[in-house]
Scaffold this active site. Structure first.
Site, PDB file in Angstrom:
ATOM      1  N   CYS A   1       0.217 183.051  16.858  1.00 11.95           N
ATOM      2  CA  CYS A   1       1.578 182.440  16.345  1.00 11.95           C
ATOM      3  C   CYS A   1       1.318 182.034  14.799  1.00 11.95           C
ATOM      4  CB  CYS A   1       1.736 181.215  17.135  1.00 11.95           C
ATOM      5  SG  CYS A   1       3.409 180.654  16.612  1.00 11.95           S
TER       6      CYS A   1
ATOM      7  N   CYS B   1       5.454 176.488  23.849  1.00  7.18           N
ATOM      8  CA  CYS B   1       5.355 175.866  22.586  1.00  7.18           C
ATOM      9  C   CYS B   1       5.115 174.561  22.467  1.00  7.18           C
ATOM     10  CB  CYS B   1       6.343 176.576  21.970  1.00  7.18           C
ATOM     11  SG  CYS B   1       6.393 175.883  20.220  1.00  7.18           S
TER      12      CYS B   1
ATOM     13  N   TYR C   1      22.461 166.600  -3.021  1.00  6.95           N
ATOM     14  CA  TYR C   1      22.056 167.435  -2.017  1.00  6.95           C
ATOM     15  C   TYR C   1      22.051 166.467  -0.474  1.00  6.95           C
ATOM     16  CZ  TYR C   1      19.931 169.454  -6.122  1.00  6.95           C
ATOM     17  OH  TYR C   1      19.825 169.919  -7.212  1.00  6.95           O
TER      18      TYR C   1
ATOM     19  N   GLU D   1      27.178 167.969  -2.048  1.00  3.75           N
ATOM     20  CA  GLU D   1      26.577 168.885  -1.425  1.00  3.75           C
ATOM     21  C   GLU D   1      27.431 170.306  -1.379  1.00  3.75           C
ATOM     22  OE1 GLU D   1      24.269 169.243   1.207  1.00  3.75           O
ATOM     23  OE2 GLU D   1      25.032 171.175   1.613  1.00  3.75           O
TER      24      GLU D   1
ATOM     25  N   ASP E   1      17.460 164.817  -2.853  1.00  4.46           N
ATOM     26  CA  ASP E   1      16.841 165.409  -1.636  1.00  4.46           C
ATOM     27  C   ASP E   1      17.254 166.875  -1.691  1.00  4.46           C
ATOM     28  OD1 ASP E   1      15.469 165.715   0.746  1.00  4.46           O
ATOM     29  OD2 ASP E   1      16.882 164.634   1.773  1.00  4.46           O
TER      30      ASP E   1
ATOM     31  N   CYS F   1      10.458 168.042  -0.149  1.00  3.10           N
ATOM     32  CA  CYS F   1       9.746 168.763   0.873  1.00  3.10           C
ATOM     33  C   CYS F   1       8.761 169.602   0.398  1.00  3.10           C
ATOM     34  CB  CYS F   1      10.560 169.412   1.885  1.00  3.10           C
ATOM     35  SG  CYS F   1      11.793 170.691   1.127  1.00  3.10           S
TER      36      CYS F   1
HETATM   37  C1  LIG Z   1      16.770 168.953   2.198  1.00  7.46           C
HETATM   38  S1  LIG Z   1      18.453 168.936   2.714  1.00  7.46           S
HETATM   39  C2  LIG Z   1      18.754 167.360   2.647  1.00  7.46           C
HETATM   40  C3  LIG Z   1      20.237 166.655   3.357  1.00  7.46           C
HETATM   41  C4  LIG Z   1      19.989 165.224   3.721  1.00  7.46           C
HETATM   42  N1  LIG Z   1      19.799 164.185   2.673  1.00  7.46           N
HETATM   43  C5  LIG Z   1      19.414 164.719   4.875  1.00  7.46           C
HETATM   44  O1  LIG Z   1      18.409 163.987   4.861  1.00  7.46           O
HETATM   45  O2  LIG Z   1      19.964 165.192   5.885  1.00  7.46           O
HETATM   46  C6  LIG Z   1      19.145 169.407   1.135  1.00  7.46           C
HETATM   47  C7  LIG Z   1      20.681 169.697   1.351  1.00  7.46           C
HETATM   48  O3  LIG Z   1      21.192 170.564  -0.174  1.00  7.46           O
HETATM   49  C8  LIG Z   1      22.022 171.206   0.036  1.00  7.46           C
HETATM   50  N2  LIG Z   1      21.907 172.159  -1.022  1.00  7.46           N
HETATM   51  C9  LIG Z   1      21.171 173.242  -1.233  1.00  7.46           C
HETATM   52  N3  LIG Z   1      21.533 173.600  -2.535  1.00  7.46           N
HETATM   53  C10 LIG Z   1      22.122 172.699  -3.068  1.00  7.46           C
HETATM   54  C11 LIG Z   1      22.850 172.777  -4.323  1.00  7.46           C
HETATM   55  N4  LIG Z   1      22.544 173.551  -5.299  1.00  7.46           N
HETATM   56  N5  LIG Z   1      23.859 171.989  -4.584  1.00  7.46           N
HETATM   57  C12 LIG Z   1      24.004 170.796  -3.823  1.00  7.46           C
HETATM   58  N6  LIG Z   1      23.543 170.904  -2.348  1.00  7.46           N
HETATM   59  C13 LIG Z   1      22.454 171.814  -2.235  1.00  7.46           C
HETATM   60  C14 LIG Z   1      21.559 172.104   1.347  1.00  7.46           C
HETATM   61  O4  LIG Z   1      22.706 172.599   1.961  1.00  7.46           O
HETATM   62  C15 LIG Z   1      21.236 170.633   2.324  1.00  7.46           C
HETATM   63  O5  LIG Z   1      22.239 170.306   2.956  1.00  7.46           O
END
Ligand SMILES: C[S@@+](CC[C@H](N)C(=O)[O-])C[C@H]1O[C@@H](n2cnc3c(N)ncnc32)[C@H](O)[C@@H]1O
Length: 456
Positions: free
Chosen positions: A77, A160, A313, A334, A386, A413
């Protein structure tokens, strides 16, 4: 050293990203498997100027840090590859990777890294898993996970240990149904066949479960009977849906959705608030550890009553709405429209009136605010970011710094992009005060961090 050579190596460490690390003749050799302390024989697969890559052939002497892996699929896996490494050691390695990465890529001499927060559960912690269909021998359909290191081979899943037990039962039911009704798996390179992915979301706080089948066409044999069987398996199954993706791209994203059972909606409860969860919007996949991570972000922000918070984000508004209890105003940004719709509904659902959500790409929204091309530019005391694994564009760092927040809370992350962006923030007057690593995904190489930066 050349490609195909067999080397006797000692694994000394695990590199960020999960490859095992060794050295031979002063050159770093990355091995696909092996835990620190193993003596192994590995075959060189690739040579680069600064390093080589090798595939483990056999273990000559097993490390004392090895433990028996509980999953029978561990050798094949591509999922949780550190199952055979003692969990305390996994944590120690991740902690050191954060520290080393901040030194190496972030130019922080003594990174202020706190002790990593272990996951509350080391198995059955994932609230979402995606399984792939693949054509098997003589037209049979295989439903399971990708074999390690491949994108075009799938093995049939028996069990799993990462998702809930119900998730595995749903996969087994679907395997049996697919065989009985001769479903044809979509072939990712020949572009023929019908069924592509099965996604199960089973939320740990509310216990609600959604099952989503993704197909290339909507003529899946006995589809309604399958949906009924799935819904009848357990009362936790609230909704069953079909997504259609006719494109050649091998991703589990639907161009059209059809709800077969229920209303397509799940709700998860995080730190006392309810959040709608839809298939195409982001939700942290380990709900219990996400609560701890969000708690850390709230503490790191040090927001005072009535202050403004900007949440870049923001996804479905999880962090924004958790901050709304203290903030005067919260502004979330977002890019995914479906997530934004959920964020606004989540505000209403939780009776929150001081949050507004802006749809758009973070870099563009910040630029338009800076140039006066977009109204209602916030004056945040604290900015939370984020981002996805790629981290922040340098212009986003620059625009955030121009807003002059007292603090920036960076939920990451990917320690490598966090370190790069911390360096960038440093050049714009923001000092790294503290980093709190979290283990969200035991037995995998992933690491989440909450970093606190303050205006010097
Ligand atoms: C790691 S997630 C975090 C979401 C939220 N903070 C949570 O904990 O649920 C990152 C988010 O960024 C959005 N995203 C990705 N690229 C982006 C961009 N260039 N501008 C704005 N949002 C974006 C994604 O759709 C996603 O919802």
């Amino acid at each position: 050293m050349k490609v195909n050579d067999l080397l006797n190596l000692e694994v000394t460490d695990i590199a960020l990203g999960g490859k095992s690390l060794s050295r031979q003749d002063g050159r770093v050799v990355f091995i696909d498997r092996g835990v620190p302390g193993d003596r192994v024989v590995a075959r060189v697969t690739r040579m680069r100027r600064a390093f080589a890559e090798a595939r483990l052939e056999r273990i000559e002497h097993a490390s004392p840090l090895r433990v028996a892996a509980p999953c029978p699929h561990v050798q094949r896996c591509g999922g949780c590859r550190f199952q055979d490494l003692d969990y305390t050691e996994q944590l120690r390695i991740k902690q050191r990777q954060v520290n080393d990465t901040l030194q190496r890529l972030g130019a922080v001499a003594e990174p202020p890294v706190r002790a990593i927060v272990p996951a509350p559960e080391t198995f059955h912690y994932r609230n979402k898993m995606e399984f792939s269909f693949h054509p098997g021998a003589e037209g049979a359909v295989v439903l399971g996970l990708h074999e390690r290191g491949t994108f075009d081979r799938v093995f049939a899943l028996d069990t799993c240990l990462l998702p809930s037990e119900l998730t595995v039962r749903l996969v087994r039911l679907t395997q049996g149904f697919a065989a009985a009704h001769r479903w044809r798996a979509y072939h990712p390179s020949r572009h023929e066949g019908v069924v592509r992915f099965l996604t199960v979301r089973h939320l740990s706080a509310t216990g609600q479960c959604a099952v989503h089948l993704l197909a290339a066409r909507d003529d899946v044999p006995a589809l309604d009977a399958w949906a009924r069987d799935v819904a009848a398996l357990d009362p936790a199954v609230r909704t069953v849906s079909l997504g259609i993706n006719r494109s050649r791209a091998n991703v589990a994203l639907a161009e059209e959705e059809r709800v077969l059972v229920g209303d397509g909606l799940l709700v998860e409860r995080l730190r006392g608030l309810d959040f709608e969860v839809t298939m195409n919007a982001f939700l942290q996949t380990n709900s219990r550890q996400a609560e701890a991570l969000y708690g850390e972000a709230l503490a790191a922000a040090g927001l005072e009553r009535g202050e403004t918070l900007l949440d870049l984000y923001c996804g479905t508004g999880t962090l924004s709405l958790l901050f709304a209890g203290v903030a005067g105003e919260v502004v979330g940004v977002e890019s995914v429209p479906e997530a934004l719709v959920a964020a606004r509904r989540n505000a209403t659902r939780n009776g929150i009136a001081n949050a507004r959500f802006v749809e758009g790409e973070a870099r563009r929204v910040l630029r338009e605010w800076a140039r006066g091309e977009r109204p209602q530019r916030p004056r945040p005391a604290v900015v939370v970011v984020d981002p996805p694994r790629a981290g922040l564009h340098p212009r986003v760092v620059a625009r955030v710094a121009e807003l002059e927040p007292r603090r920036v809370v960076y939920v990451s992350c990917n320690p490598a992009t966090l370190a790069r962006d911390v360096k960038d923030f440093g050049e714009r007057g923001y000092r790294l005060d503290e980093v709190a690593p979290f283990d969200m995904f035991p037995h995998t190489p992933h690491i989440e961090c909450v970093a606190r930066l303050a205006r010097a």
